[in-house]
Design a protein around this motif. Structure first.
Motif, short mmCIF file in Angstrom:
data_model
loop_
_atom_site.label_atom_id
_atom_site.label_comp_id
_atom_site.label_asym_id
_atom_site.label_seq_id
_atom_site.Cartn_x
_atom_site.Cartn_y
_atom_site.Cartn_z
N TRP A 124 2.04 13.22 -27.19
CA TRP A 124 3.12 12.27 -27.39
C TRP A 124 3.23 11.31 -26.21
CZ3 TRP A 124 5.56 12.54 -32.05
CH2 TRP A 124 5.43 13.74 -32.77
N HIS A 125 3.67 10.11 -26.48
CA HIS A 125 3.93 9.09 -25.47
C HIS A 125 5.36 9.28 -24.97
CE1 HIS A 125 4.46 4.45 -24.75
NE2 HIS A 125 4.34 5.12 -23.61
N PRO A 126 5.56 9.92 -23.81
CA PRO A 126 6.92 10.29 -23.39
C PRO A 126 7.88 9.11 -23.24
CG PRO A 126 5.29 11.50 -22.12
CD PRO A 126 4.54 10.46 -22.89
N THR A 127 7.37 7.95 -22.85
CA THR A 127 8.26 6.79 -22.75
C THR A 127 8.85 6.46 -24.11
OG1 THR A 127 6.89 5.94 -20.94
CG2 THR A 127 8.39 4.39 -22.00
N ALA A 128 8.09 6.72 -25.17
CA ALA A 128 8.61 6.49 -26.52
C ALA A 128 9.52 7.62 -26.97
CB ALA A 128 7.45 6.33 -27.50
N THR A 129 9.11 8.87 -26.75
CA THR A 129 9.92 9.98 -27.24
C THR A 129 11.26 10.07 -26.52
OG1 THR A 129 8.73 11.50 -25.78
CG2 THR A 129 7.98 11.36 -28.05
N ALA B 178 13.09 11.01 -32.44
CA ALA B 178 12.14 10.76 -31.35
C ALA B 178 10.71 10.85 -31.84
CB ALA B 178 12.37 11.76 -30.22
N GLY B 179 9.86 10.02 -31.28
CA GLY B 179 8.45 10.04 -31.66
C GLY B 179 7.65 9.08 -30.82
N GLY B 180 6.42 8.88 -31.18
CA GLY B 180 5.52 7.98 -30.46
C GLY B 180 4.23 8.67 -30.08
N LEU B 181 3.24 8.61 -30.94
CA LEU B 181 1.98 9.32 -30.71
C LEU B 181 1.05 8.53 -29.79
CD1 LEU B 181 1.36 10.50 -34.37
CD2 LEU B 181 1.94 11.96 -32.43
N TRP C 132 5.23 -1.92 -29.24
CA TRP C 132 6.09 -1.60 -30.38
C TRP C 132 6.90 -0.33 -30.09
CZ3 TRP C 132 9.07 -2.11 -34.27
CH2 TRP C 132 9.31 -1.06 -35.17
N HIS C 133 6.31 0.64 -29.43
CA HIS C 133 7.04 1.85 -29.06
C HIS C 133 8.28 1.50 -28.24
CE1 HIS C 133 3.62 5.10 -29.41
NE2 HIS C 133 3.93 4.55 -30.57
N ILE C 134 8.12 0.59 -27.29
CA ILE C 134 9.27 0.22 -26.44
C ILE C 134 10.34 -0.46 -27.26
CG2 ILE C 134 9.99 -1.10 -24.41
CD1 ILE C 134 8.11 1.30 -23.85
N TYR C 135 9.94 -1.42 -28.07
CA TYR C 135 10.91 -2.14 -28.91
C TYR C 135 11.65 -1.15 -29.81
CZ TYR C 135 12.77 -5.46 -32.31
OH TYR C 135 13.60 -6.18 -33.11
N HIS C 136 10.91 -0.25 -30.43
CA HIS C 136 11.52 0.73 -31.34
C HIS C 136 12.51 1.62 -30.60
CE1 HIS C 136 11.65 4.54 -33.65
NE2 HIS C 136 11.58 3.74 -34.70
N ALA C 137 12.14 2.07 -29.39
CA ALA C 137 13.03 2.94 -28.62
C ALA C 137 14.31 2.21 -28.24
CB ALA C 137 12.31 3.43 -27.37
N VAL C 138 14.19 0.95 -27.82
CA VAL C 138 15.38 0.19 -27.44
C VAL C 138 16.31 0.00 -28.64
CG1 VAL C 138 16.23 -2.04 -26.61
CG2 VAL C 138 14.22 -0.99 -25.54
N ARG C 139 15.76 -0.43 -29.77
CA ARG C 139 16.60 -0.68 -30.94
C ARG C 139 17.21 0.62 -31.46
NH1 ARG C 139 18.02 -5.89 -31.58
NH2 ARG C 139 18.93 -5.03 -33.48
N THR C 140 16.42 1.69 -31.48
CA THR C 140 16.91 2.97 -31.99
C THR C 140 18.03 3.52 -31.11
OG1 THR C 140 14.78 3.49 -32.98
CG2 THR C 140 16.26 5.33 -32.58
N GLY C 141 17.84 3.45 -29.79
CA GLY C 141 18.87 3.95 -28.89
C GLY C 141 20.16 3.16 -28.97
N ARG C 142 20.04 1.85 -29.02
CA ARG C 142 21.23 1.00 -29.15
C ARG C 142 21.96 1.30 -30.45
NH1 ARG C 142 21.29 -3.78 -29.97
NH2 ARG C 142 22.91 -4.64 -28.63
N ASP C 143 21.22 1.42 -31.54
CA ASP C 143 21.83 1.72 -32.83
C ASP C 143 22.51 3.09 -32.83
OD1 ASP C 143 21.09 -0.70 -33.85
OD2 ASP C 143 19.42 0.05 -35.07
#
Length: 409
Positions: A124-129, A161-164, A178-189
């Motif tokens: 897993w990509h820890p910055t994403a998870t 959480a995810g990000g392979l 894309w992992h970073i963008y997804h993490a930011v949007r998901t966390g804010r939401d």
């Protein structure tokens, strides 16, 4: 009854943030701005400009492109690219509120990431998870969360959480961005939904079908404590390459400085450095940033390990030097990892790497990084000076928003 781990972490996040943490956060803000400035002409920046509507959101695509983003060693993740877009994402928030949000975002992301093991990092990509948790804490701080609200937001963000790592096997893709963008949007939401009443499973970490059970073999304990903030344990990256290549670059530079760097070059380092960076024949810029062989060639050629040293032109020019580099694992260095990122080059061993808390870079070094990456990104010196002033001394948060809007159109 044992308190859920996220409940305790939520209470930690609700603590007041002191001036010393805000000052540290300003350095990390400048470091992130430098990474964004240097990446503004890349394909990732063009994607962000096409999709996103405002400066902080566009910058989300740029923070990790150059592989110069800050890093926490034992959590094995990069907080800055995720946390800063979230911390800057409320236009009405003042500078202190944004700095506090960043400190709390770093805390959440690193605290949970430190409990994950090598099994997780291998897949897993820890910055994403962990990124969604950092963004949730940062945005929750801007909203004004209490401890229990932080816990619920982290639970809901962590539940998706995810990000392979598989994008490492597909050259040229923008999945890491894309992992970073997804993490930011998901966390804010996640934080926004908790603000309006969406509760979450507070035993998400340790529960029978939670993150530890799903993503680790031997989970550890959460990082940090009530006595301080984890942002002080984050390392800065002085070289434009994967952090796993930094120890070898650092040792080679020490040898070069002493007039003792001569071919052939032999690198001994920890196992993960080889897993990620044993690439004797890089083809793309990204390949070169993940190549120990190219990193040594860069230093042997008298270069500074800046972005221009990893281009396709540099790859071609340094082929003869790369051919003289051999790499191997040293089990003793592996045993010290990830608490210490070390390497030995031609007999010279460094236990810790420049930019780590044990070998910190100065404020002047981070300012110089801002100027260097601004030039690489096509910005004038005045733009770098403005960024330094706003990040290190400014109180005008809206001016940072405006600057990001100007940088990425």
């Amino acid at each position: 009854m044992t308190e859920p781990l996220l409940t305790g972490l939520g209470a930690r996040l609700a603590r007041p943030v002191a001036k010393s943490e805000r000052q540290r956060a300003r350095l990390h803000l400048l470091d992130w701005l430098a990474c964004v400035a240097g990446a503004r002409g890349t394909e990732a920046a063009l994607l962000g400009a096409s999709i996103a509507f405002n400066g902080w959101e566009r910058a989300t695509y740029c923070g990790n492109v150059l592989e110069m983003d800050d890093v926490h060693r034992t959590a094995l993740l990069h907080p800055g690219p995720v946390v800063w877009p979230a911390a800057l994402s409320m236009a009405s928030a003042g500078m202190d509120a944004r700095l506090d949000a960043a400190v709390r975002g770093y805390e959440a992301m690193i605290a949970v990431g430190a409990a994950f093991d090598a099994h997780h990092y291998a897949r897993w990509h820890p910055t994403a998870t962990m990124g969604g948790l950092g963004a949730a804490a940062a945005f929750g701080s801007l909203i004004g969360f209490a401890g229990v609200e932080y816990a619920h937001a982290l639970a809901n963000a962590g539940s998706v959480a995810g990000g392979l790592w598989h994008m490492r096997h597909a050259p040229g893709v923008l999945t890491k961005q894309w992992h970073i963008y997804h993490a930011v949007r998901t966390g804010r939401d996640a934080a926004l939904h908790v603000h309006y009443g969406a509760t979450g499973p507070l035993t998400l970490l340790e529960g029978p079908q939670g993150l530890f059970a799903s993503m680790t073999e031997r989970p550890g304990t959460l990082g940090g404590s009530e006595e301080g903030w984890l942002i002080h344990a984050v390392s800065f990256k002085p070289f434009a390459a994967c952090r796993h290549a930094h120890p070898a670059i650092d040792a080679a530079m020490e040898l070069r400085k002493a007039g003792r760097l001569a071919a052939p070059f032999h690198v001994e380092t920890y196992a993960d450095a080889l897993t990620f960076c044993d690439r004797p024949a890089p083809i793309t810029e990204l390949d070169a940033k993940f190549s120990l062989q190219h990193a040594l060639a860069v230093v042997a050629d008298g270069r500074k390990a800046e972005p221009e040293d990893f281009t396709t032109e540099a790859i071609a020019a340094l082929a003869p030097l790369r051919a003289q580099v051999t790499v191997a694992e040293d089990p003793a260095i592996t045993a010290r990892y990830p608490a210490h990122f070390g390497a030995r080059v031609n007999g010279l061993e460094l236990v810790d790497t420049l930019g780590d808390p044990e070998r910190p870079v100065s404020e002047e070094h981070i300012v110089a990084k801002m100027h260097s990456l601004a030039r690489w990104g096509g910005l004038p010196a005045s733009a770098a000076e403005r960024a330094v002033r706003l990040a290190l001394e400014g109180e005008d948060a809206a001016a940072i928003d405006a600057m990001l809007e100007e940088w990425i159109r």
